[in-house]
Design a protein around this motif. Structure first.
Motif, short mmCIF file in Angstrom:
data_model
loop_
_atom_site.label_atom_id
_atom_site.label_comp_id
_atom_site.label_asym_id
_atom_site.label_seq_id
_atom_site.Cartn_x
_atom_site.Cartn_y
_atom_site.Cartn_z
N ASN A 49 -2.62 3.06 -4.38
CA ASN A 49 -1.77 2.99 -5.57
C ASN A 49 -2.56 3.52 -6.77
O ASN A 49 -3.51 4.28 -6.60
CB ASN A 49 -1.30 1.55 -5.79
CG ASN A 49 -0.17 1.15 -4.85
OD1 ASN A 49 0.96 1.58 -5.02
ND2 ASN A 49 -0.49 0.34 -3.84
N HIS A 50 -2.16 3.11 -7.97
CA HIS A 50 -2.84 3.54 -9.19
C HIS A 50 -3.25 2.32 -10.00
O HIS A 50 -3.22 2.35 -11.24
CB HIS A 50 -1.93 4.45 -10.02
CG HIS A 50 -1.34 5.60 -9.25
ND1 HIS A 50 -2.09 6.67 -8.81
CD2 HIS A 50 -0.07 5.84 -8.82
CE1 HIS A 50 -1.32 7.51 -8.14
NE2 HIS A 50 -0.09 7.03 -8.14
N LEU A 51 -3.66 1.29 -9.30
CA LEU A 51 -4.04 0.05 -9.97
C LEU A 51 -5.37 0.23 -10.69
O LEU A 51 -6.25 0.96 -10.22
CB LEU A 51 -4.13 -1.08 -8.96
CG LEU A 51 -2.83 -1.40 -8.20
CD1 LEU A 51 -3.09 -2.41 -7.10
CD2 LEU A 51 -1.75 -1.91 -9.15
N SER A 52 -5.53 -0.47 -11.81
CA SER A 52 -6.74 -0.34 -12.62
C SER A 52 -7.20 -1.71 -13.08
O SER A 52 -6.54 -2.72 -12.85
CB SER A 52 -6.47 0.57 -13.82
OG SER A 52 -5.40 0.05 -14.60
N SER A 61 -3.83 -0.96 -1.22
CA SER A 61 -4.49 0.35 -1.24
C SER A 61 -3.50 1.47 -1.53
O SER A 61 -2.29 1.33 -1.36
CB SER A 61 -5.19 0.59 0.09
OG SER A 61 -4.24 0.64 1.15
N ASN A 69 -12.81 3.63 -5.46
CA ASN A 69 -12.47 3.02 -6.74
C ASN A 69 -13.57 3.35 -7.74
O ASN A 69 -14.31 4.32 -7.57
CB ASN A 69 -12.29 1.50 -6.57
CG ASN A 69 -10.92 1.13 -6.04
OD1 ASN A 69 -9.92 1.21 -6.76
ND2 ASN A 69 -10.86 0.71 -4.77
N TYR A 100 -8.66 3.26 -2.59
CA TYR A 100 -7.82 4.32 -3.17
C TYR A 100 -6.99 3.80 -4.35
O TYR A 100 -5.76 3.88 -4.37
CB TYR A 100 -6.92 4.96 -2.11
CG TYR A 100 -7.67 5.81 -1.12
CD1 TYR A 100 -8.22 7.04 -1.49
CD2 TYR A 100 -7.86 5.37 0.19
CE1 TYR A 100 -8.93 7.81 -0.58
CE2 TYR A 100 -8.58 6.15 1.11
CZ TYR A 100 -9.10 7.36 0.71
OH TYR A 100 -9.82 8.13 1.61
N ASN A 101 -7.68 3.24 -5.33
CA ASN A 101 -7.08 2.86 -6.60
C ASN A 101 -8.04 3.29 -7.71
O ASN A 101 -8.94 4.12 -7.50
CB ASN A 101 -6.82 1.35 -6.65
CG ASN A 101 -5.53 0.96 -5.94
OD1 ASN A 101 -4.45 1.23 -6.43
ND2 ASN A 101 -5.67 0.32 -4.77
N ASN A 102 -7.85 2.73 -8.90
CA ASN A 102 -8.74 3.00 -10.03
C ASN A 102 -9.35 1.70 -10.54
O ASN A 102 -9.61 1.54 -11.73
CB ASN A 102 -7.97 3.69 -11.16
CG ASN A 102 -7.48 5.07 -10.77
OD1 ASN A 102 -8.25 5.90 -10.27
ND2 ASN A 102 -6.19 5.33 -10.99
N HIS A 105 1.14 0.73 -10.72
CA HIS A 105 0.07 0.88 -11.69
C HIS A 105 -0.16 -0.46 -12.38
O HIS A 105 0.45 -1.47 -12.03
CB HIS A 105 0.40 1.98 -12.71
CG HIS A 105 1.65 1.72 -13.49
ND1 HIS A 105 2.89 2.19 -13.12
CD2 HIS A 105 1.87 1.01 -14.63
CE1 HIS A 105 3.81 1.81 -13.99
NE2 HIS A 105 3.21 1.09 -14.92
N LEU A 126 -8.22 -2.80 -0.94
CA LEU A 126 -7.93 -2.38 -2.32
C LEU A 126 -8.37 -0.94 -2.53
O LEU A 126 -8.47 -0.48 -3.68
CB LEU A 126 -8.64 -3.30 -3.31
CG LEU A 126 -8.31 -4.80 -3.22
CD1 LEU A 126 -9.12 -5.59 -4.23
CD2 LEU A 126 -6.82 -5.04 -3.43
N SER A 164 0.82 -1.22 0.00
CA SER A 164 0.00 0.00 0.00
C SER A 164 0.85 1.27 0.00
O SER A 164 2.03 1.26 0.34
CB SER A 164 -0.92 0.00 1.22
OG SER A 164 -0.16 0.03 2.43
#
Length: 667
Positions: A495-498, A493, A543, A518-520, A474, A516, A469
């Motif tokens: 990060n910029h995962l999508s 949590s 998200n 605070y990502n996308n 990404h 998970l 986290s």
């Protein structure tokens, strides 16, 4: 006979032996005997002097007929799963010198009555790990033949009487883990030739008792003392300087008391001392070379959780080679302590919160190859770590909360690694599964790690906790993560995962907490998640998840404490099945596109209606050990209150909260 399997003989073996009136010694330890009669119509083997039946599994009451063996000298019934009361007549066996009834766990008697007996010849008495109760009577001073007295792990209360000092020949006194509250300030020594207390006492174990007050002066007069255990008491005052003049001391444990003052410099003269634990007190002052001057034999040094300041010359060469070092919360800095360069036998090293503001010197990594435990957390250590580091097998390494820079390191032979809250940069190495193949815990939160999560992490078959986290990762969550089938805690949590949550997450059936937020991440939740029946926390907030909130959340996650789905694009009604989650304490569905009425059944959420008055640390991944710092994943959660977000961790179990609004609401 020892170790002979007699498990099939039944209880007739006693009757057979009873037919031998000339029998003097009967030794049948560890023979698998599982039955012993509680009564005999008559006693024939009255010549019996030695009865050794230890470590058989009788599971019966204490046989009263044993008290009729009038010539008995030695009785060993330890570890026999006996229960019930001890017959008081056993104290009148005038030849009895040894009685060992330890580790039966459920034998009982009032000691204030039992020890009033004559016990004319008794030398060794072991009643440990049972349910003996009452107070130690004044008459204990009459048992002048006693050499060893072991009453540890019982329910003895009150005070130790002064008359115990009349046991002039006593070599071992173990009262560990009872409810004794007071030690006498002075001892009677009537009848002792030297008129000094406990002239032969070598082992004094009083730890684990709620003993109030300061150390009595007579502790410092025990000239033959080898072991002093006062850990886990409530003792106050300063440490006696006279303890440092007891020439045979090799173990001192004063752990977790309320002792104050300074560490006596006289301790530096204890040339036979091997173990010193004064941690978790309120000691202050300076620790210098003189405190260790003649500690040639010292192997364990534990001074943590005090306010001690080390003032040691950088050129000092210590007289010892330590195996276990715990100096957490002592002030050792700002320089990294150079005297450690000579400690090439050390296996456990804790220098956490030690005000070290320095780089780790190169020589240290030679020592690290012997370490199975390293804790340098909460310092100001900076610089880069070497590209190759090796520890002793299955090591625990905590370098968190420092200012360590550079790329993600890959230490070898490490099972638990915490690099959180540093300044690491760059990607997670693709070969992490090869170098860290035995890792069970990997915490790297709060760095500047970028790139994608390597698919190779899914081949780390022992991994139980993964916390990446608050980094700059990404890309998508790799489906290979489903290969970590032992996973208990997953935190990706911040990060910029999508992309979607992969279906393979349903393979992680040991998961208890998932973060998970605070990502996308997007799309609907995979139906495979219903397999995560052990979940206690599910945080998917902030998200782009869509679709309806699945009914299986309320049907599959019956242990769920925390459900946080805020700030997504979920639609439809709140499923009434959520009311099945009777353990739920936090429900946050705010800032979605939900419609319809709020289910009245939400009033059935039992844990929300119950006042939480017992704080339980919600931690996952690693077994707890009180004395040795062990890395773990501590649950945390952001909760909205009055337009602000507050993070809870150590007190999270006390929190109850519900937010179903477009704005913020808390109950």
């Amino acid at each position: 006979m020892k170790g002979l399997d007699l498990s099939m003989v039944g209880r007739d073996w006693v009757h057979v032996m009873n037919m031998i009136p000339s029998l003097i010694k009967l030794r049948l330890p560890l023979c698998g005997l599982n039955d012993i009669p509680t009564s005999l119509s008559h006693i024939n083997f009255t010549s019996l002097r030695v009865l050794d039946l230890q470590n058989n599994f009788f599971g019966s009451e204490f046989p009263p007929w044993i008290a009729n063996l009038s010539n008995l000298v030695s009785l060993e019934l330890n570890g026999c799963d006996l229960h019930g009361s001890i017959p008081m007549a056993i104290a009148e066996l005038h030849h009895l010198q040894v009685i060992n009834l330890g580790t039966n766990y459920n034998l009982t008697a009032d000691l204030s009555v039992l020890l009033e007996g004559s016990w004319m010849a008794i030398k060794i008495m072991d009643l440990s790990e049972n349910r003996f109760h009452g107070e130690i009577p004044i008459s204990i001073g009459n048992l002048t033949s006693l050499v060893e007295l072991n009453l540890g792990y019982n329910s003895i209360k009150g005070r130790i009487p002064k008359t115990i000092g009349n046991l002039c020949g006593l070599r071992k006194l173990n009262l560990y883990a009872n409810m004794i509250e007071q030690i006498p300030d002075s001892l009677e020594t009537a009848g002792c030739i030297l008129q000094t207390p406990f002239a032969n006492l070598a082992f004094l174990l009083l730890g684990g008792n709620p003993i109030h007050g300061s150390m009595p002066a007579w502790f410092g007069q025990l000239k033959r003392l080898e072991w002093l255990d006062l850990q886990d008491c409530l003792m106050t005052g300063s440490i006696l300087e006279s303890l440092g003049r007891l020439p045979f001391l090799n173990m001192i444990s004063l752990y977790r008391n309320s002792l104050n003052g300074t560490l006596p410099t006289t301790f530096g003269q204890l040339s036979k001392l091997r173990y010193l634990d004064i941690s978790s007190n309120t000691l202050t002052g300076i620790v210098s070379e003189s405190h260790f001057e003649k500690l040639f034999e010292l192997k364990t040094l534990m001074l943590s959780s005090n306010s001690l300041i080390f003032n040691i010359s950088p050129t000092w060469v210590p007289p010892f080679r330590l195996e276990f070092i715990d100096l957490g919360s002592c002030r050792l800095g700002p320089r990294f302590p150079s005297w450690l360069s000579k400690q090439n036998l050390t296996q456990h090293l804790d220098l956490s919160n030690a005000a070290i503001s320095d780089t780790i010197p190169n020589w240290f990594w030679d020592i690290a190859s012997h370490l199975s435990h390293l804790n340098l957390s909460n310092n100001y250590i900076h610089g880069q770590l070497p590209s190759q580091i090796s520890f002793s097998g299955w090591a625990t390494v905590d370098l968190s909360s420092n200012s360590i820079q550079g790329p993600f390191p890959l230490p070898m032979k490490v099972s638990q690694l915490n690099l959180s809250n540093n300044s690491l940069v760059g990607p997670i190495p693709e070969n992490i599964n090869h170098v860290m193949q035995i890792a069970s815990l990997l915490l790297v939160s709060g760095n500047q790690i970028d790139g994608t999560i390597p698919s190779a992490i899914g081949e780390m078959m022992y991994l139980r906790v993964l916390d990446l986290s608050r980094n700059n990762l990404h890309g998508s969550i790799p489906p290979t993560l489903g290969g970590c089938t032992q996973m208990e805690a997953l935190d990706l949590s911040g990060n910029h995962l999508s992309g979607p949550i992969p279906e393979s997450i349903g393979l992680l059936t040991h998961l208890q907490t998932v973060h998970l937020n605070y990502n996308n991440l997007s799309e609907e939740l995979p139906s495979s998640m219903k397999n995560l029946s052990r979940l206690e926390t599910l945080d998917l907030g902030e998200n782009k998840f869509s679709g309806r909130i699945s009914t299986w959340i309320g049907e599959s996650f019956l242990s769920l404490r925390i459900l946080r789905l805020r700030s997504n694009t979920f639609t439809g009604e709140i499923p009434s099945q959520i009311s099945n989650l009777t353990s739920l304490q936090v429900l946050d569905l705010a800032n979605n596109h939900l419609t319809g009425p709020i289910p009245s059944s939400l009033g059935n959420l039992t844990a929300m209606r119950t006042h939480q008055n017992r704080n339980i640390l919600l931690a996952y991944g690693i077994y707890y050990n009180e004395r040795i710092y062990i890395i773990t994943f501590i649950e945390r959660l952001s909760v909205s209150m009055q337009d602000k977000m507050f993070e809870y961790n150590k007190t999270l179990s006390l929190m109850t909260s519900m937010d179903l609004s477009e704005k913020y609401r808390i109950l």
